[in-house]
Motif scaffolding. Structure first.
Motif, PDB file in Angstrom:
ATOM      1  N   ASP A 159       0.856  -0.955   0.006  1.00  0.00           N
ATOM      2  CA  ASP A 159      -0.027   0.102  -0.012  1.00  0.00           C
ATOM      3  C   ASP A 159       0.978   1.281   0.103  1.00  0.00           C
ATOM      4  O   ASP A 159       0.578   2.127  -0.421  1.00  0.00           O
TER       5      ASP A 159
ATOM      6  N   HIS B 221      -7.512  -0.672  -5.149  1.00  0.00           N
ATOM      7  CA  HIS B 221      -8.366  -0.844  -3.801  1.00  0.00           C
ATOM      8  C   HIS B 221      -9.294  -1.745  -3.869  1.00  0.00           C
ATOM      9  O   HIS B 221      -9.801  -1.866  -2.694  1.00  0.00           O
TER      10      HIS B 221
ATOM     11  N   TYR C 179      -4.574  -8.357  -0.199  1.00  0.00           N
ATOM     12  CA  TYR C 179      -3.205  -7.959   0.108  1.00  0.00           C
ATOM     13  C   TYR C 179      -2.082  -8.863  -0.789  1.00  0.00           C
ATOM     14  O   TYR C 179      -1.184  -8.314  -1.343  1.00  0.00           O
TER      15      TYR C 179
ATOM     16  N   MET D 232     -15.939  -0.139  -1.121  1.00  0.00           N
ATOM     17  CA  MET D 232     -16.027   0.888  -0.266  1.00  0.00           C
ATOM     18  C   MET D 232     -17.080   1.933  -0.682  1.00  0.00           C
ATOM     19  O   MET D 232     -17.728   2.383   0.123  1.00  0.00           O
TER      20      MET D 232
ATOM     21  N   PHE E 242      -8.650   6.119  -0.847  1.00  0.00           N
ATOM     22  CA  PHE E 242      -9.161   4.620  -0.546  1.00  0.00           C
ATOM     23  C   PHE E 242      -8.182   4.036   0.604  1.00  0.00           C
ATOM     24  O   PHE E 242      -8.589   3.278   1.555  1.00  0.00           O
TER      25      PHE E 242
ATOM     26  N   ASP F  84      -9.406   3.331   4.321  1.00  0.00           N
ATOM     27  CA  ASP F  84      -9.281   2.247   4.890  1.00  0.00           C
ATOM     28  C   ASP F  84      -8.658   2.390   6.333  1.00  0.00           C
ATOM     29  O   ASP F  84      -9.125   1.900   7.403  1.00  0.00           O
ATOM     30  N   THR F  85      -7.611   3.300   6.339  1.00  0.00           N
ATOM     31  CA  THR F  85      -6.983   3.654   7.694  1.00  0.00           C
ATOM     32  C   THR F  85      -8.056   4.188   8.615  1.00  0.00           C
ATOM     33  O   THR F  85      -8.010   3.708   9.811  1.00  0.00           O
TER      34      THR F  85
ATOM     35  N   ASN G  81     -11.237   3.865   8.704  1.00  0.00           N
ATOM     36  CA  ASN G  81     -12.140   2.687   9.196  1.00  0.00           C
ATOM     37  C   ASN G  81     -11.452   1.712  10.382  1.00  0.00           C
ATOM     38  O   ASN G  81     -12.123   1.587  11.303  1.00  0.00           O
ATOM     39  N   LEU G  82     -10.247   1.515  10.093  1.00  0.00           N
ATOM     40  CA  LEU G  82      -9.571   0.699  10.884  1.00  0.00           C
ATOM     41  C   LEU G  82      -9.312   1.429  12.619  1.00  0.00           C
ATOM     42  O   LEU G  82      -9.667   0.621  13.491  1.00  0.00           O
TER      43      LEU G  82
END
Lengths: 275, 261, 234, 275
Positions: A92, A140, A144, B1, B164, B168-169, B171-172
């Protein structure tokens, strides 16, 4: 050491905040080999890699590529970055575009290749890493493992002579780890020098031709895996443990189950065959 | 998302040239705006809904839900426009008096409001056609072909990707806060949120640094150059687009819409 | 009897607004809402600002290196993500801060013009907030007026000796508020009332927006202060 | 199953994008046990944990805590989150405060405890995890291992009855992995139920009282480690491998080096003693 492709001589490097990351480190990586760099968290592995690629410039000491001292002039840096690719830990962090095609085309374009050539390279890199079917997908929405492969294709498309993988297996489950290791062997067979950083001693033991043990910005030990992993003290001082194959092997010799004159087994299968 | 984004990658019109899709959406959008006619707007809404649901194969329920997103703004604003405040009480359908002002609604203004509402919904459905069938990456590459400044394009590519990553970050972090009873009261929600926001900012800062490193390692020298996959123009589609627009203009004129007023 | 009637209508009106406001996303003008003429005028108006903003960014990159580009990109993504976060508000409903104020304080107003415009494009296409025909008007109110007011207020209040937290609060809150005010002006310019013209129309729009946007502006101010405090430690 | 502290019954969960993450999963975790949840990446482990904590609500099926069905009302959720703590994979995602003290006090403060009490809890948690000396430091300057410990202290300070550790050892070097495992045993002795997710079969084998094997949102197998890890087919279908202790043990029996009637060894030392 005429056939060393990457060499670091007496590197000293301090981060701007004063942390001394490399402390007089010397290392020489032979062309075409499979090299494992072992060390605990924070031992300085990543810092060394950024030196190999010319991103960081040492406070003291020097880096040699193919016998030539790096002078940090634009042209030489370009040459160095073309030939030494780094696949970073966190895909990422490496992927900058949501389009897989755009992403992989970035490196080859920077090499100044023609559009035609770049398209060919992107295609080849995607084929080798098995991600041709991801071409139309945005990064996205990928897993992974898929992102990891894209980050590898990123580098392969530049056709470097050395590829450095920073902790490639940490997040992968056993099956995918085995797959990626097989892949390393494959590209190594094509003549690419593969350097791998890890703290997985079992992996390093059975995979590498040559092992470097790092601790606190220095090389504590170098050698073939068979020698390095016999040295319990060395491993201890680098916060590492013995690979289980070695441990069992030594125990079996102690208990006289197997013949001490047989050569030390590298893989699980070899050990089992000895018994 | 983000639903719209996901459909853009998985819809049935994905392989059509992005310029064709953009042309269709924008021309129709302009026609709708310029036509300023209730009937044209209705036709465009139906046309776009049809194309999105039957050609792009977006589920009708999802499309209906999405159409509702701008409706709150539209209702609020059109109602505001429909309400007349005047000292003169003539012409009102219904009104109330406050001191010497009359607040109420007039027939003429209701028509204006309905027209405005439908016109807006018509262009919104054009926007949805574009957004649901064309991935952002391709929209950006269209802009690139239109010679939008490089730096603008580069920033768009990077921002799109990092939206995105940061989502994501965020959300975590949010999940981690909730599992430690964050957001469980008003005050606590406020504090949790500002911690999240500031942490996200710091994270973004370090990411920016890390990204530079990884790009440098791949030979970045100040310009982010990338290649786009090739698409083929379809003459048939271009003709279809032009015919549709001419048809829409014809409908407008024929039904007495005030084109170019 | 009439007063009672007026009162109950007023209540319904406010309830209606509260009901709709959670989804009213920062009051970007929806796609197609502005007449062709006004959509065009605002589009033309923002172009010189965008050109200057791009020039400014190029200069900064030249002076401070390529890292600035990454930082700005992350800041842009940050603003977008911020606007999709739920924010607690006094009415129990949720809405969001725009982040433009914070950005303008940290990076100056010019980069925010460009970033704001990009974020608005993404909001229009990915979230259907705002639109392409109204992109000009929305960029003008949020990314130009909002950023410059926030930056100006911040500089001015620091010059006047206000404590940092107050300067940040005022910058973010006023930047927000004036963005909404600009939106109201844009709408009333496009839709003047038949009697009383623009001013009456403006009163109507402001009346509607003020009730929802004042608490939002205050929330944005507070969150920005809290965030700024944390950033201060770094 | 009267002594199960956490139970999931026939959970079905789809993410909004349509991915089916849990597919009729049932699991029951006994009070005071050491439980390992094994599975490849994307098998649904993390999704299940978020259900245990009430963050996610299943499409079908139910969660029981201490025999009571979770109804997702505010009060019950609070009670659940108080009692079931999750230490997330990546401490960088979990830590959000700039000061270590603030960070750890977040949970206890949300429990509505008095300031005095909170201070006490934070102090205790820091003591147990050995990070008292980090109190004054900003979190972002710490090493990975330190951050990991803070993320554990975060949860300990809430005094939950169950702590779930999501992939706790991936980034840790061998020395720190051993330390953290010792630590799990310690808190388990104090009566806390410890649940650990991992794809490290060796770790799961020697540590757990009870093992669950996950694949594709379902439980493929449950049982004591000795049984589970004998079943090669089961492991294969979950993309896992056999722990090396078991493999060697079986090989040694085949080769008649050791007596097949001896009980299967759990730890390296036990295996070596058998030989």
């Amino acid at each position: 050491m005429s056939d060393s492709i990457l060499e670091a001589q007496d590197l000293i490097f301090k981060y701007p905040d004063g942390t001394k990351a490399l402390n007089g480190l010397s290392i020489s990586i032979e062309k075409g080999k499979k090299v494992a760099v072992l060390g605990a968290n924070g031992a300085g592995k990543s810092t060394l890699f950024l030196h190999f690629n010319g991103i960081l410039q040492p406070n003291e000491g020097q880096i040699l590529f193919d016998g030539e001292v790096i002078n940090y002039k634009k042209k030489m840096l370009k040459e160095l970055r073309k030939n030494v690719g780094i696949v970073f830990q966190d895909p990422d962090m490496q992927l900058f575009s949501s389009s897989v095609f755009q992403e992989i085309s970035f490196g080859p374009l920077n090499l100044g290749l023609s559009e035609e050539k770049v398209k060919e390279r992107v295609h080849d890199a995607m084929e080798v890493t098995g991600i041709l079917d991801l071409k139309e997908k945005p990064t996205h929405l990928l897993s992974y493992g898929q992102k990891k492969r894209i980050s590898i294709a990123d580098i392969l498309a530049m056709k470097p002579q050395v590829i450095i993988f920073d902790e490639p297996t940490v997040w992968l489950d056993p099956k995918h780890s085995i797959e990626i290791i097989d892949f390393f062997n494959e590209i190594n067979k094509q003549g690419i020098t593969v350097v791998l950083s890890t703290h997985n001693v079992d992996l390093a033991y059975s995979w590498a031709d040559y092992v470097y043990v790092f601790a606190e910005g220095k090389i504590l030990g170098t050698g073939e895996p068979e020698e390095i992993f016999k040295d319990k003290e060395l491993l201890m001082s680098a916060n590492l443990t013995q690979p289980w194959i070695v441990e069992i092997y030594e125990e079996l010799i102690d208990k006289q189950v197997i013949d001490p004159n047989l050569s030390i087994p590298r893989a699980k299968e070899e050990l089992l065959a000895l018994i | 998302m983000i639903d719209i984004d996901q459909y853009a990658y998985s819809n049935n019109l994905r392989s059509i040239h992005p310029i064709e899709k953009a042309l269709f959406a924008l021309l129709t959008m302009l026609t709708c705006l310029v036509a300023n006619s209730i009937i044209t707007s209705l036709v465009i809404i139906l046309l776009m809904a049809g194309v999105v649901i039957f050609r792009a194969k977006i589920p009708a329920t999802s499309f209906a839900k999405m159409i509702l997103i701008p409706i709150s703004f539209l209702l609020m604003s059109t109602i505001t426009i429909a309400i007349t405040i005047s000292k003169d009480s003539s012409g009102f359908l219904y009104y109330i008096s406050l001191w010497d002002w009359q607040i109420g609604i007039k027939f003429k203004n209701i028509l204006i409001a309905i027209n405005l509402f439908l016109k807006s919904l018509g262009t919104v459905s054009c926007l949805y056609f574009l957004a649901l069938t064309t991935p952002m990456i391709e929209i950006i590459s269209v802009l690139k072909k239109l010679k939008v400044p490089k730096i603008f394009i580069e920033l768009m590519i990077l921002i799109y990707r990092f939206i995105f990553v940061l989502l994501d970050t965020a959300n975590l972090i949010r999940v981690s806060q909730m599992s430690r009873l964050g957001y469980s009261s008003f005050k606590n929600a406020f504090l949790s949120l500002s911690e999240l926001v500031s942490n996200l900012f710091i994270r973004a800062y370090y990411r920016a640094k890390g990204l530079l490193t990884t790009l440098l390692a791949r030979g970045y020298e100040g310009e982010i150059r990338v290649l786009e996959p090739d698409y083929e123009f379809s003459r048939k589609n271009l003709v279809l687009i032009i015919l549709t627009e001419i048809g829409l203009i014809f409908i407008t004129v024929y039904t007495g819409g005030d084109l170019f007023v | 009897m009439r007063k009672e009637n007026a009162f109950s209508i007023g209540i319904y009106f406010i309830l209606g607004i509260l009901f709709f406001s959670p989804k009213a996303y920062a009051m970007h003008i929806a796609e197609g809402f502005l007449p062709f003429k006004w959509a065009g005028i605002w589009w033309v108006l923002i172009l010189p600002f965008l050109a200057l903003g791009i020039k400014y960014i190029k200069n900064v990159i030249e002076e401070q290196g390529h890292g600035v580009k990454m930082l700005l990109a992350l800041a842009g993504a940050f603003v977008f993500v911020l606007s999709s976060l739920k924010l607690p508000s006094i009415t129990g409903s949720c809405s969001h801060p725009t982040g433009i104020g914070l950005g303008a304080i940290l990076f100056g107003p010019w980069p925010m013009v460009v970033l704001g415009c990009i974020v608005l494009i993404f909001q229009a296409i990915l979230l259907a907030h705002g639109g392409l025909t109204t992109l000009g008007a929305n960029t003008f109110s949020m990314a130009i007026v909002g950023a410059f007011v926030a930056y100006g207020v911040y500089k001015l209040s620091k010059k006047l000796g206000a404590p940092l937290w107050l300067a940040v609060f005022l910058a973010a809150a006023l930047g927000d508020l004036i963005t909404y005010l600009t939106t109201a002006v844009q709408l009333s310019l496009a839709f003047p009332a038949e009697s009383g013209g623009i001013m009456v129309s403006l009163t109507k729009f402001m009346g509607v927006f003020a009730t929802t946007q004042i608490p939002l502006a205050i929330t944005e101010g507070l969150v920005t202060v809290l965030v700024f405090n944390v950033l201060q430690e770094y």
